[in-house]
Design a protein around this motif. Structure first.
Motif, PDB file in Angstrom:
ATOM      1  N   GLN A 191      29.741  63.789  36.270  1.00  0.00           N
ATOM      2  CA  GLN A 191      29.643  65.059  37.098  1.00  0.00           C
ATOM      3  C   GLN A 191      30.975  65.568  37.725  1.00  0.00           C
ATOM      4  OE1 GLN A 191      26.386  62.360  39.067  1.00  0.00           O
ATOM      5  NE2 GLN A 191      25.794  64.424  39.913  1.00  0.00           N
ATOM      6  N   PHE A 192      31.964  64.768  37.387  1.00  0.00           N
ATOM      7  CA  PHE A 192      33.213  65.249  37.851  1.00  0.00           C
ATOM      8  C   PHE A 192      33.861  66.505  37.148  1.00  0.00           C
ATOM      9  CE2 PHE A 192      32.568  60.909  39.222  1.00  0.00           C
ATOM     10  CZ  PHE A 192      33.095  60.751  40.388  1.00  0.00           C
ATOM     11  N   PRO A 193      34.561  67.010  37.716  1.00  0.00           N
ATOM     12  CA  PRO A 193      34.717  67.309  39.038  1.00  0.00           C
ATOM     13  C   PRO A 193      33.507  67.611  39.938  1.00  0.00           C
ATOM     14  CG  PRO A 193      35.801  69.176  38.074  1.00  0.00           C
ATOM     15  CD  PRO A 193      35.257  68.391  37.064  1.00  0.00           C
ATOM     16  N   TYR A 194      33.143  66.826  41.042  1.00  0.00           N
ATOM     17  CA  TYR A 194      31.962  66.679  41.685  1.00  0.00           C
ATOM     18  C   TYR A 194      32.439  67.380  43.215  1.00  0.00           C
ATOM     19  CZ  TYR A 194      28.086  64.854  44.409  1.00  0.00           C
ATOM     20  OH  TYR A 194      27.075  64.501  45.267  1.00  0.00           O
ATOM     21  N   THR A 195      31.128  68.305  43.441  1.00  0.00           N
ATOM     22  CA  THR A 195      31.106  68.910  44.879  1.00  0.00           C
ATOM     23  C   THR A 195      30.165  68.483  45.650  1.00  0.00           C
ATOM     24  OG1 THR A 195      32.241  71.032  43.821  1.00  0.00           O
ATOM     25  CG2 THR A 195      31.378  71.183  46.097  1.00  0.00           C
ATOM     26  N   SER A 196      30.590  67.720  46.918  1.00  0.00           N
ATOM     27  CA  SER A 196      29.617  67.112  47.605  1.00  0.00           C
ATOM     28  C   SER A 196      29.112  68.007  48.437  1.00  0.00           C
ATOM     29  CB  SER A 196      30.516  65.951  48.468  1.00  0.00           C
ATOM     30  OG  SER A 196      31.253  66.510  49.487  1.00  0.00           O
ATOM     31  N   ALA A 197      27.916  67.550  48.845  1.00  0.00           N
ATOM     32  CA  ALA A 197      27.156  68.221  49.861  1.00  0.00           C
ATOM     33  C   ALA A 197      27.858  68.631  51.186  1.00  0.00           C
ATOM     34  CB  ALA A 197      25.974  67.469  50.270  1.00  0.00           C
ATOM     35  N   LEU A 198      28.815  67.872  51.565  1.00  0.00           N
ATOM     36  CA  LEU A 198      29.723  68.382  52.668  1.00  0.00           C
ATOM     37  C   LEU A 198      30.982  69.225  52.207  1.00  0.00           C
ATOM     38  CD1 LEU A 198      29.090  65.438  54.886  1.00  0.00           C
ATOM     39  CD2 LEU A 198      28.005  67.561  55.149  1.00  0.00           C
ATOM     40  N   GLY A 199      31.090  69.553  50.884  1.00  0.00           N
ATOM     41  CA  GLY A 199      31.912  70.479  50.463  1.00  0.00           C
ATOM     42  C   GLY A 199      33.383  70.238  50.028  1.00  0.00           C
ATOM     43  N   TRP A 200      33.412  68.703  49.684  1.00  0.00           N
ATOM     44  CA  TRP A 200      34.736  68.301  48.983  1.00  0.00           C
ATOM     45  C   TRP A 200      34.413  68.357  47.417  1.00  0.00           C
ATOM     46  CZ3 TRP A 200      38.688  68.245  51.967  1.00  0.00           C
ATOM     47  CH2 TRP A 200      38.409  67.713  53.374  1.00  0.00           C
ATOM     48  N   GLU A 201      35.551  68.586  46.890  1.00  0.00           N
ATOM     49  CA  GLU A 201      35.728  68.442  45.106  1.00  0.00           C
ATOM     50  C   GLU A 201      36.304  67.322  44.855  1.00  0.00           C
ATOM     51  OE1 GLU A 201      36.642  72.002  42.845  1.00  0.00           O
ATOM     52  OE2 GLU A 201      37.656  70.669  41.711  1.00  0.00           O
ATOM     53  N   TYR A 202      35.490  66.274  44.581  1.00  0.00           N
ATOM     54  CA  TYR A 202      36.193  65.126  43.968  1.00  0.00           C
ATOM     55  C   TYR A 202      36.705  65.157  42.439  1.00  0.00           C
ATOM     56  CZ  TYR A 202      32.985  62.567  47.369  1.00  0.00           C
ATOM     57  OH  TYR A 202      32.306  62.148  48.351  1.00  0.00           O
ATOM     58  N   ASP A 203      38.008  64.921  42.469  1.00  0.00           N
ATOM     59  CA  ASP A 203      38.612  65.198  41.188  1.00  0.00           C
ATOM     60  C   ASP A 203      38.423  64.443  40.091  1.00  0.00           C
ATOM     61  OD1 ASP A 203      39.896  63.061  42.297  1.00  0.00           O
ATOM     62  OD2 ASP A 203      41.879  63.623  41.751  1.00  0.00           O
ATOM     63  N   SER A 204      38.074  63.268  40.145  1.00  0.00           N
ATOM     64  CA  SER A 204      37.756  62.207  38.981  1.00  0.00           C
ATOM     65  C   SER A 204      37.139  60.931  39.404  1.00  0.00           C
ATOM     66  CB  SER A 204      38.840  62.002  38.031  1.00  0.00           C
ATOM     67  OG  SER A 204      39.818  61.239  38.563  1.00  0.00           O
ATOM     68  N   GLY A 205      36.331  60.271  38.503  1.00  0.00           N
ATOM     69  CA  GLY A 205      35.787  58.810  38.972  1.00  0.00           C
ATOM     70  C   GLY A 205      34.986  58.427  37.850  1.00  0.00           C
ATOM     71  N   ASP A 206      34.874  57.072  37.775  1.00  0.00           N
ATOM     72  CA  ASP A 206      33.939  56.349  37.097  1.00  0.00           C
ATOM     73  C   ASP A 206      33.375  55.003  37.626  1.00  0.00           C
ATOM     74  OD1 ASP A 206      32.613  55.034  34.941  1.00  0.00           O
ATOM     75  OD2 ASP A 206      34.120  55.004  33.510  1.00  0.00           O
ATOM     76  N   TYR A 207      32.744  55.696  38.585  1.00  0.00           N
ATOM     77  CA  TYR A 207      32.053  54.522  39.538  1.00  0.00           C
ATOM     78  C   TYR A 207      31.215  53.052  38.886  1.00  0.00           C
ATOM     79  CZ  TYR A 207      33.146  58.056  43.133  1.00  0.00           C
ATOM     80  OH  TYR A 207      33.705  58.880  43.659  1.00  0.00           O
ATOM     81  N   HIS A 208      30.263  53.446  37.965  1.00  0.00           N
ATOM     82  CA  HIS A 208      29.500  52.789  37.197  1.00  0.00           C
ATOM     83  C   HIS A 208      30.317  51.539  36.617  1.00  0.00           C
ATOM     84  CE1 HIS A 208      26.453  55.747  37.770  1.00  0.00           C
ATOM     85  NE2 HIS A 208      25.913  54.713  37.940  1.00  0.00           N
TER      86      HIS A 208
END
Ligand code: PCD
Length: 805
Positions: free
Chosen positions: A423-440
């Motif tokens: 889902q990255f880049p991911y736009t949060s409900a409050l408007g931020w664009e998360y650049d990258s991640g692999d949380y699992h």
């Protein structure tokens, strides 16, 4: 015959990216050769000290300086009356409010600055403060943020009582500062209404203080002959201090030099502007000699910037299977007597709206109301990028609370709601664009490392044994998965007092192939001289040890917004790589000329340019550097220099998975941290050893906050945590062994893929500790107990649950 070094040896020699290079600054620090503000001694220098208010709220009826002025060695006593003609009795704050430099007719918090005594030495100055007679008339103090907007709440800010329009919109009450919101409230309320399951909790993140080892201070020196004001100080943002000093004193900016020498820890405490700086500068201008002002510990803890003091009401909506369908949050923010919070201009509650955390929450709303109280001003992001710590604490507690209600494992609930890797880049409900991640991946690695299943099994046994009366200890397991937002920031949405939050690096290569690089940031212990040289070493092929790194002198360093909010690596680190690339581009032209080939025929190889397909034909960076000063190259200026001002396209979003295990003695409340595992992902790692040190430091501060720190006030406004007798500062004795780990998910927009890391352990550490304590009692029906989890409070919790003997 000497064999040429292998590629690996050449890389090793550079000590570039990824190398655990020893900290170059430590040779100085460990031998007592640091140069801190208090080490600066100038001829004829005088010393300043404050007369401070004993009351939390009082009217000043009169101030009599006579006795103090009569004391031998006292040179001057300044009060608000002396500053008024200069229009300096109030100063602008970073939050668009004004703050009294010296109390004007009223004091609004205990230890507020009332008068500034200047004397020949600091002891005379301190003694003379006792001789300044101030007649106060005590007023009712307001210390409970929840009562700030009551109809009968005392009026604190008489100076702005008729000003119903604040820096961030209309004010609803004389003690109201702002209302600020983000998100879709109607949609979120609907999600809550329609939800199969909801939870709600009021979570307080108590007032704490960064408490750096070195307190704040400055030396101001006005040279009347050439009109130049030099200010040495504990400044985390020296360039901004220069600009602001110029704007408020009308001294032209080129005639002000601001120098941050070595700094003994900042943690946000040294971002703001304090009355001591203004008073020292004024006193130096008036007396014509240098003035030094250095706080003591009590002054630091009670009058300079606090942190947190947020009361956060969170609501989560979810399906029975654990899918989160909405987050609603309201924050009552206690900003103290003046709104001096250090946040980018557009964000009166910082980046609190990162509060959806690591989760894919479809709809969210957050509203914040800031209020005045009779407490010290200056909310700072203490090891935190503008309130992300509060946000992470709120969401990570709420997730645990929801898990409890659903009777689901808190890890399972997290995994279910994590933003997916794809889902990255991911736009949060409050408007931020998360650049990258692999949380699992991060979470799974953490679970395996601590053997989570075994821990839960052990806990089940422990609980059974407790019921059988075989033990008086309860085991708690705390999980936290945080997402940080660091690297303020894109100039389009981040500025401080109108100054865009870019950063900079200027590089000069010397003829013999060594270099100096200057940055707009300033290290306070982070080790920039070590790590930024490593970025350059890899970019330009000059060994890190041959690169001097300088920061903090506005006369020499390029303009930058300073070091806080873990922004140095994301912003100045990027500028460093970009400036390095400019050097390399010019070096390539020089190499092409020297090798008599076309530029395009060259390729970069570790520390040199070589002809493609013919590595024997090459010029090392060292050779190129010399040639740039020694040969007239057609079409090229001599020398090898570059500067980059970098405006990042986005913030970076480091993250981490933390697991903490505690054992609580229910009869005493004594809480042992049995183990703490911290996995951090900060993208490309510059120096793994420094990162580990950063994580150790941040976790220790998280331990301090979660388990003991508290700056509270009694009902008449006396500050309770004002000395290290009461304010918890853990030593090696209380600090557990930290187990660190990492995954690497580079930032796609940062030139070397790096994200910040300095704050992460504080952001993720606090919820992990708190979740562990709450978890220990969860089976006994506890939903939430407030921090700090000191022995007394933990014991109270056990008592309330009927567990104590
Ligand atoms: N790094 C590396 N890699 C990566 C990242 C990072 O290596 N990837 C590193 C660098 O380079 C540096 C460090 O590490 O050295 C850090 O970084 P960052 O994160 O970027 O950050 P900065 O900006 O630099 O810094 C800041 C931070 C903060 S923020 C705080 S608090 C704290 C931390 O930092 N502080 C301090 N840490 C520290 N340390 C010390 N020693 N001291 C101090 O003071 Mo604020 O906002 O201010 O509150």
């Amino acid at each position: 015959v000497q064999t040429p070094p292998t590629d690996a040896e050449r890389v090793e020699k550079l000590q570039g990216l990824g190398s655990s290079r020893k900290r170059v600054e430590d040779a100085r620090f460990t031998q007592g050769k640091g140069n801190y503000v208090d080490d600066i001694k100038l001829p004829g220098m005088l010393f300043g000290d404050f007369v401070r208010s004993p009351y939390g709220h009082a009217r000043i009826n009169s101030i009599n300086k006579d006795a103090a002025l009569a004391m031998p060695g006292v040179v001057a006593v300044l009060t608000a009356e002396d500053l008024k003609p200069l229009n300096l009795h109030y100063m602008p704050t970073l939050a668009g409010d004004v703050q009294a430099v010296l109390a004007d007719e009223k004091v609004l918090f205990q230890n507020q600055e009332v008068a500034f005594v200047v004397a020949e030495d600091r002891y005379i100055a301190a003694d003379a403060t006792e001789l300044v007679e101030v007649e106060y008339e005590e007023l009712p103090a307001l210390v409970d943020a929840f009562k700030a907007m009551d109809d009968d709440a005392p009026l604190l800010r008489e100076d702005i009582k008729d000003k119903m329009e604040g820096a961030h919109g209309p004010r609803k009450h004389h003690n109201h500062i702002f209302h600020w919101e983000e998100g879709d409230e109607a949609g979120t309320n609907k999600a809550l209404q329609d939800a199969e399951v909801t939870v709600e909790e009021m979570i307080t993140y108590q007032r704490v203080h960064p408490c750096p080892l070195e307190t704040c201070g400055c030396v101001a020196s006005m040279d009347k002959i050439n009109g130049k004001l030099t200010l040495w100080g504990t400044f985390q943002a020296p360039h901004a201090v220069r600009t602001v000093a110029s704007l408020i004193t009308n001294i032209p900016e080129h005639n002000i030099r601001v120098v941050s020498p070595d700094i003994g820890g900042g943690f946000g405490n040294k971002v703001g502007v304090y009355p001591g700086y203004i008073c020292s500068a004024v006193a130096s201008i008036v007396t014509g000699v240098p003035i030094k002002w250095v706080e003591d510990r009590i002054e630091n803890l009670t009058a300079t910037a606090f942190a947190r003091d947020y009361h956060m009401t969170g609501k989560l909506a979810a399906k029975k299977d654990g899918t989160i369908t909405g987050l609603h949050c309201h924050v009552l923010a206690d900003h103290g007597a003046f709104d001096a919070c250090a946040d980018p201009t557009k964000f009166p509650a910082g980046f609190f709206h990162i509060c959806t955390g690591s989760y894919d929450i479809p709809v969210a709303y957050c509203g914040v109301d800031g209020v005045y109280t009779n407490k010290a001003p200056g909310g700072v992001a203490y090891r935190c990028s503008f309130r992300v710590t509060e946000a992470a604490y709120m969401i990570e507690r709420m997730i645990d609370i929801l898990a409890r209600k659903l009777d689901m494992d808190p890890v399972e609930l997290r995994m279910k709601n994590f933003i997916n890797k794809d889902q990255f880049p991911y736009t949060s409900a409050l408007g931020w664009e998360y650049d990258s991640g692999d949380y699992h991946t991060a979470m799974e690695k953490a679970l395996e490392a601590v053997d989570y299943q075994a821990l839960r099994a052990e806990q089940a046994e422990n609980r059974a044994a407790f019921e059988r009366g075989e033990t008086r200890k309860l085991m708690g397991i705390g999980i936290a998965h945080f997402t940080e937002i660091v690297g303020a920031g894109p100039v389009k949405n981040c500025d401080i007092l109108g100054l865009g939050m870019f950063d900079s690096c200027e590089i000069r290569i010397h003829p013999t192939g060594s270099a100096i690089a200057r940055l707009g940031t300033i290290s306070q212990g982070q080790g920039h001289a070590t790590t930024f040289a490593q970025i350059l070493a890899t970019e330009i092929g000059i060994p890190a040890e041959d690169i001097t790194l300088e920061e903090g002198d506005t006369d020499t360093a390029p303009y930058g917004l300073g070091t806080y909010g873990s922004r140095s690596t994301p912003v100045a680190g990027a500028a460093t790589a970009m400036a390095g690339r400019k050097i390399r581009a010019k070096a390539q032209m020089i190499a092409a000329y020297l090798l008599e080939v076309h530029e395009g025929d060259l390729e970069w190889d570790i520390d040199r340019f070589q002809v493609k397909g013919n590595p024997e034909a090459h010029k090392t960076m060292k050779e190129i550097a010399f040639a740039s000063y020694n040969q007239a190259i057609p079409g090229l200026e001599p020398g090898l220099e570059a500067v980059s001002y970098y405006d990042p396209p986005n913030m970076t979003y480091p993250f981490g998975a933390y697991i903490c295990v505690v054992d609580i003695d229910v009869d005493t409340g004594v809480t042992d941290v049995r183990s703490f595992y911290a996995l951090d992902d900060c993208g490309t790692r510059i120096n793994p050893m420094i990162i580990e040190g950063q994580v150790h430091g941040g976790l220790t501060e998280a331990l301090a906050i979660a388990m003991g720190q508290d700056i509270s006030y009694d009902e008449i406004g006396n500050v309770q945590g004002g000395s290290l007798m009461d304010f918890y500062l853990p030593t090696a004795v209380e600090t557990p062994l930290w187990q660190t780990d990492h995954t690497t998910t580079p930032s796609p927009h940062h030139p070397i893929g790096a994200k910040g890391v300095g704050e992460s352990p504080n952001v993720g550490g606090v919820p992990a500790f708190s979740n562990a304590v709450n978890d220990a009692f969860a089976h006994k029906g506890l939903t939430h107990t407030q921090m700090p989890h000191d022995h007394w409070r933990v014991w109270k919790t056990a008592q309330k649950l009927g567990l104590t003997g």
